[in-house]
Design a protein around this motif. Structure first.
Motif, mmCIF file in Angstrom:
data_model
loop_
_atom_site.group_PDB
_atom_site.id
_atom_site.type_symbol
_atom_site.label_atom_id
_atom_site.label_comp_id
_atom_site.label_asym_id
_atom_site.label_seq_id
_atom_site.Cartn_x
_atom_site.Cartn_y
_atom_site.Cartn_z
ATOM 1 N N GLU A 298 0.795 -1.305 -0.120
ATOM 2 C CA GLU A 298 0.012 -0.022 0.065
ATOM 3 C C GLU A 298 0.820 1.339 0.153
ATOM 4 O O GLU A 298 0.386 2.179 -0.432
ATOM 5 C CB GLU A 298 -0.918 -0.057 1.243
ATOM 6 C CG GLU A 298 -1.946 -1.058 1.312
ATOM 7 C CD GLU A 298 -3.005 -0.768 0.385
ATOM 8 O OE1 GLU A 298 -3.035 0.161 -0.416
ATOM 9 O OE2 GLU A 298 -3.737 -2.098 0.003
ATOM 10 N N VAL A 299 2.018 1.218 0.793
ATOM 11 C CA VAL A 299 2.985 2.492 0.840
ATOM 12 C C VAL A 299 3.490 2.814 -0.680
ATOM 13 O O VAL A 299 3.317 3.918 -1.109
ATOM 14 C CB VAL A 299 4.137 2.174 1.969
ATOM 15 C CG1 VAL A 299 5.052 3.556 1.712
ATOM 16 C CG2 VAL A 299 3.649 2.185 3.164
ATOM 17 N N LEU A 301 1.962 1.744 -3.552
ATOM 18 C CA LEU A 301 0.900 2.205 -4.289
ATOM 19 C C LEU A 301 0.559 3.806 -4.202
ATOM 20 O O LEU A 301 0.284 4.219 -5.142
ATOM 21 C CB LEU A 301 -0.216 1.247 -3.873
ATOM 22 C CG LEU A 301 -1.577 1.513 -4.766
ATOM 23 C CD1 LEU A 301 -1.334 1.147 -6.281
ATOM 24 C CD2 LEU A 301 -2.720 0.449 -4.273
ATOM 25 N N ARG A 302 0.649 4.104 -3.097
ATOM 26 C CA ARG A 302 0.145 5.481 -2.853
ATOM 27 C C ARG A 302 1.013 6.497 -3.640
ATOM 28 O O ARG A 302 0.810 7.530 -3.842
ATOM 29 C CB ARG A 302 0.066 5.792 -1.376
ATOM 30 C CG ARG A 302 -1.335 5.338 -0.808
ATOM 31 C CD ARG A 302 -1.423 6.177 0.789
ATOM 32 N NE ARG A 302 -0.421 5.678 1.662
ATOM 33 C CZ ARG A 302 -0.352 4.476 2.371
ATOM 34 N NH1 ARG A 302 -1.531 3.954 2.212
ATOM 35 N NH2 ARG A 302 0.379 4.391 3.137
ATOM 36 N N LYS A 303 2.272 5.908 -3.799
ATOM 37 C CA LYS A 303 3.444 6.643 -4.476
ATOM 38 C C LYS A 303 2.974 7.061 -5.955
ATOM 39 O O LYS A 303 3.201 8.013 -6.593
ATOM 40 C CB LYS A 303 4.929 6.154 -4.587
ATOM 41 C CG LYS A 303 5.250 5.995 -3.096
ATOM 42 C CD LYS A 303 6.683 5.310 -3.053
ATOM 43 C CE LYS A 303 7.222 5.183 -1.746
ATOM 44 N NZ LYS A 303 8.411 4.466 -1.854
ATOM 45 N N VAL A 305 -0.156 7.836 -7.118
ATOM 46 C CA VAL A 305 -0.801 8.918 -7.272
ATOM 47 C C VAL A 305 -0.268 10.114 -6.432
ATOM 48 O O VAL A 305 -0.986 11.323 -6.485
ATOM 49 C CB VAL A 305 -2.150 8.657 -6.722
ATOM 50 C CG1 VAL A 305 -2.987 7.623 -7.597
ATOM 51 C CG2 VAL A 305 -2.149 8.158 -5.356
ATOM 52 N N ALA A 306 0.638 9.934 -5.773
ATOM 53 C CA ALA A 306 1.281 11.209 -5.074
ATOM 54 C C ALA A 306 1.860 12.290 -6.282
ATOM 55 O O ALA A 306 2.362 12.063 -7.066
ATOM 56 C CB ALA A 306 2.412 10.936 -3.992
#
Length: 308
Positions: A298-299, A301-303, A305-306
């Motif tokens: 998850e960490v 994955l969030r990158k 869309v960051a």
């Protein structure tokens, strides 16, 4: 150019008006049966008789029926396909298919075909699905979406306006159309006789302008908007369309009604089978994820869309 219903009808496909020379009666049966006979050509692109037959076999049944009954519909389908082939040839000449973004889309499409084909092979439809009870239930649930459009029995007087006509010519035709409206609305006037005498659409004029029963969905928007508010035996004002002016008489009409089950049964079956296939394929995918020990960072994955 005489066109029986084209003047009022709108085709279900987005095709362009045109005229292809159809084969004359002198054509031999042997030539007509040759699948390699060229039916139409534009530039270096051509379409052959066998290709037209293949296209019609794969076409929507309603489109195929219209093409079989009306040569103008068939001609327009051929023209539309020739246009696609001509544009495709132009794109290939410019090596458009070798552009990186196009190559990426082609690869994505290829993978989707492989995936879809494989899923169809591993997912089995339940025997006998859907049952009569399931078909009936779907029919009852979706009656609001199974309405048959209203139908109109119309007669017309048509005055053509050439595509190249200037404002002066168009205004003159409109004045003539307005005068015909006045005559048609005069008590005692025989609309059929007036249509036979005045309409430029000779094929319908022979029958007094009678066009028979037409579904609302098949009318030109300009005509449909007018007849929707007309009473029985009412005569419209002159209606402008891309082809000219229409003076329409409402002979009779039928309201929109729910289509009988018999008419929509096959469509309901196809929809139910398609929906069940999608559900089964989704279940197969989820099962594969569970068996494979799905893990998502998850960490990381969030990158994706960051802000960068």
């Amino acid at each position: 150019m005489p066109r029986m219903r084209q003047l009022l009808l709108r085709l279900p496909l987005a095709v362009l008006a045109f005229g292809l020379v159809s084969a004359g009666p002198a054509m031999s049966q042997r030539a007509a049966d040759d699948p390699n006979e060229v039916v139409g050509r534009v530039g270096n692109a051509e379409i052959k008789l066998g290709q037209v037959r293949d296209f019609l076999r794969a076409a929507d049944p309603n489109v195929r029926l219209q093409a079989e009954k009306d040569p103008q519909v068939l001609n327009r389908l051929v023209r539309n396909e020739l246009g696609r082939l001509a544009v495709l040839a132009e794109a290939r000449d410019k090596k458009w298919d070798q552009r990186p973004e196009v190559q990426a889309q082609l690869e994505a499409a290829r993978l989707n075909v492989i995936l879809g084909s494989y899923l169809q092979s591993v997912v089995q439809m339940p025997p006998g699905f859907p049952s009569d009870a399931e078909i009936q239930a779907a029919y009852e649930t979706n009656k609001g979406n199974l309405m048959k459009p209203g139908e109109y029995r119309l007669a017309q007087i048509f005055l053509s306006v050439p595509a190249s006509a200037d404002k002066g010519v168009t205004d003159a035709v409109q004045r003539r159309a307005d005068e015909l409206v006045r005559k048609a609305r005069t008590k005692g006037t025989d609309f059929a006789a007036l249509a036979r005498e005045s309409s430029d659409h000779k094929e319908s004029a022979v029958g007094g302008g009678d066009l028979g029963w037409l579904g609302a969905q098949n009318l030109l928007p300009e005509v449909r908007n007018a007849v929707g508010f007309m009473a029985k035996n009412e005569i419209s004002a002159a209606i402008r369309s891309p082809n000219g002016f229409h003076i329409v008489k409402m002979i009779d009409s039928k309201p929109s009604v729910v289509a009988p089950l018999a008419e929509v049964r096959e469509a309901l079956i196809q929809t139910l089978r398609q929906r069940r296939a999608e559900e089964l394929q989704a279940a197969y995918l989820n099962g594969m994820l569970e068996r494979g020990g799905l893990a998502i960072n998850e960490v990381a994955l969030r990158k994706a869309v960051a802000p960068q």
